[in-house]
Enzyme design. Structure first.
Site, PDB file in Angstrom:
ATOM      1  N   GLU A  15       0.848  -1.204   0.000  1.00  0.00           N
ATOM      2  CA  GLU A  15       0.000   0.000   0.000  1.00  0.00           C
ATOM      3  C   GLU A  15       0.883   1.255   0.000  1.00  0.00           C
ATOM      4  O   GLU A  15       0.603   2.230  -0.703  1.00  0.00           O
ATOM      5  CB  GLU A  15      -0.910  -0.003   1.241  1.00  0.00           C
ATOM      6  N   HIS A  74       0.612  -9.407  -2.546  1.00  0.00           N
ATOM      7  CA  HIS A  74      -0.778  -8.988  -2.715  1.00  0.00           C
ATOM      8  C   HIS A  74      -1.119  -9.053  -4.195  1.00  0.00           C
ATOM      9  O   HIS A  74      -0.513  -8.329  -4.994  1.00  0.00           O
ATOM     10  CB  HIS A  74      -0.864  -7.538  -2.195  1.00  0.00           C
ATOM     11  N   THR A 168     -11.787   0.602   1.344  1.00  0.00           N
ATOM     12  CA  THR A 168     -10.941   1.108   0.267  1.00  0.00           C
ATOM     13  C   THR A 168     -11.027   2.619   0.086  1.00  0.00           C
ATOM     14  O   THR A 168     -10.052   3.275  -0.277  1.00  0.00           O
ATOM     15  CB  THR A 168     -11.362   0.419  -1.053  1.00  0.00           C
ATOM     16  N   HIS A 292      -0.409  21.868  34.063  1.00  0.00           N
ATOM     17  CA  HIS A 292       0.015  20.580  33.499  1.00  0.00           C
ATOM     18  C   HIS A 292       1.438  20.261  33.943  1.00  0.00           C
ATOM     19  O   HIS A 292       1.736  19.133  34.348  1.00  0.00           O
ATOM     20  CB  HIS A 292      -0.033  20.615  31.969  1.00  0.00           C
TER      21      HIS A 292
HETATM   22  C1  HCA Z   1      -5.674  -1.934  -3.710  1.00  0.00           C
HETATM   23  C2  HCA Z   1      -6.904  -1.822  -2.866  1.00  0.00           C
HETATM   24  C3  HCA Z   1      -6.735  -2.129  -1.409  1.00  0.00           C
HETATM   25  C4  HCA Z   1      -6.704  -3.624  -1.128  1.00  0.00           C
HETATM   26  C5  HCA Z   1      -6.851  -3.974   0.301  1.00  0.00           C
HETATM   27  C6  HCA Z   1      -6.806  -5.441   0.641  1.00  0.00           C
HETATM   28  C7  HCA Z   1      -7.956  -1.467  -0.751  1.00  0.00           C
HETATM   29  O1  HCA Z   1      -4.959  -0.929  -3.824  1.00  0.00           O
HETATM   30  O2  HCA Z   1      -5.440  -2.992  -4.264  1.00  0.00           O
HETATM   31  O3  HCA Z   1      -6.320  -6.237  -0.138  1.00  0.00           O
HETATM   32  O4  HCA Z   1      -7.259  -5.789   1.736  1.00  0.00           O
HETATM   33  O5  HCA Z   1      -7.818  -0.484  -0.070  1.00  0.00           O
HETATM   34  O6  HCA Z   1      -9.042  -2.000  -0.993  1.00  0.00           O
HETATM   35  O7  HCA Z   1      -5.564  -1.528  -0.888  1.00  0.00           O
HETATM   36 CU    CU Z   2      -5.812   0.103   0.355  1.00  0.00          CU
END
Ligand code: HCA
Ligand code: CU
Length: 389
Positions: A15, A74, A168, A292
């Protein structure tokens, strides 16, 4: 059980690569992987090997480092991608499919029976290769609940290790997350992962609610980097979970490493760590108002839920301002090893307040006043010169 026994799936290398400023070289990815491994995250999630030739090589390299964190990649829910992923030597595969009406209409155009068939084919194949597999539905919160549960039930039945819920678009609020995970918890036996975007600032709260409702895994990235304004930040989740059970968090993670990991990634993606960042922001342990400061000096827990020492950090008491109090000034005098009576300190505090009404004081100004008072024979700046500066 989940709140004490959850796992972090650290997705800076997946990500996080989707963050606008991110471009990691192979060496940088390996450094991030080592730092996160040393920090103690349970999993690292990497960009799909189908994304580019270098992504595939990096996946293979990181999978062969022998890290303690399990390595995941992924991929789309597709046999070609799954085969490529297995060949990289990773420990597990995170498969994702878009289930919302938006994605079904405007992206891939597939119906629910098709999604289930593809999911079953890919999951059975990955399992047959002895790897861990997760199935997640993109945009879960704008998907039809009956569709979602139908899909999750089908993949749970064939032994998927984990199902994922993904916010998402960052649309979900904590109560919605709690409800969806709770419902899912009563439908599947496998583990449940939560992936939440931060478009409305709910990503940490949503992740916490997911765990409260029975989720077992949470996706994070360093400083929250990801698509748009990102996902649940690693440091923020750690702060949240520390307040639930500090002992567990101290045991699970190498907390003093957090700042180093964040600074490293911040440098790579050319952003500053925000001043108000969880734990490591430069004002996160700075106390200012006199009331504080006094209480903090007596017992830090009065105004601190996190102990900075656990993160290799120190608290700071800001004394040079009009809100200051004599207890804070006394502590500063002690730091300077100046012996002054409480009456003296109170007089100096009053002077500081008068001066601080006239200008933005520095700690040096306070120190000059304290030293001057302590030893008037020494030639130092006078009140007037400080005020005139
Ligand atoms: C993406 C989307 C994702 C996948 C999240 C996951 C999202 O960029 O492929 O696989 O759980 O936010 O839905 O990051
Ligand atoms: Cu995501």
């Amino acid at each position: 059980m989940s709140l004490d026994n959850f796992a972090i799936i650290e997705s800076t290398l997946r990500e996080g690569e989707q963050f606008a400023n991110a471009f990691f070289t192979s060496e940088q990815k390996i450094e991030i992987a080592h730092l996160l491994n040393n920090f103690g995250v349970e999993y690292l999630e990497l960009t799909s090997p189908a994304a580019s030739p270098q992504s595939r090589l990096d996946c293979e390299r990181i999978a062969s480092l022998g890290l303690r964190s399990k390595i995941l990649t992924h991929v789309r829910c597709h046999m070609d991608d799954a085969k490529l992923a297995i060949d990289t030597g990773v420990d597990g595969i995170d498969v994702v499919f878009g289930t919302s009406s938006y994605l079904r209409e405007f992206s891939h155009g597939k119906d629910i029976p098709y999604i289930i068939d593809s999911a079953i084919e890919v999951i059975e194949f990955v399992k047959s290769q002895g790897l861990e597999v997760r199935f997640s539905s993109e945009d879960s919160f704008r998907s039809d609940l009956v569709d979602l549960l139908t899909i999750y039930r089908a993949v749970d039945k064939i032994g998927v290790n984990r199902v994922g819920i993904a916010d998402t678009v960052g649309v979900a609020n904590p109560r919605q997350v709690y409800d969806l995970v709770r419902t899912l918890r009563s439908v599947v036996h496998c583990d449940i992962e939560f992936h939440g975007h931060n478009d409305t600032g709910c990503a940490i709260a949503n992740a916490y609610c997911a765990l409260e409702a029975g989720a077992t895994h949470v996706d994070t990235s360093i400083l929250g980097i990801g698509e748009r304004n990102g996902i649940t930040p690693l440091g923020g989740l750690v702060a949240r979970m520390y307040t639930y059970n500090a002992d567990v968090i101290r045991q699970k993670y190498n907390l003093p490493l957090l700042r180093e990991v964040e600074n490293y990634v911040a440098g790579l993606v050319s952003v500053d760590v925000p001043f108000n960042n969880y734990i490591t922001g430069y004002t996160a342990f700075t106390h200012k108002a006199g009331i504080h400061a006094k209480a903090i000096l007596n017992n830090p827990s009065t105004y601190e839920i996190l102990d900075p020492a656990d993160f290799g950090l120190t608290r700071y008491i800001h004394v040079a301002h009009r809100l200051t109090g004599w207890n804070a000034i006394k502590q500063r005098a002690e730091q300077l090893q100046l012996t002054l009576s409480d009456e003296d300190i109170k007089l100096i505090t009053a002077q500081i307040k008068v001066l601080a009404d006239q200008k933005n004081l520095s700690l040096d100004d306070v120190d000059v006043l304290l030293r001057n008072y302590h030893n008037p024979s020494v030639e130092t700046e006078t009140l007037e010169t400080i005020a005139a500066d």
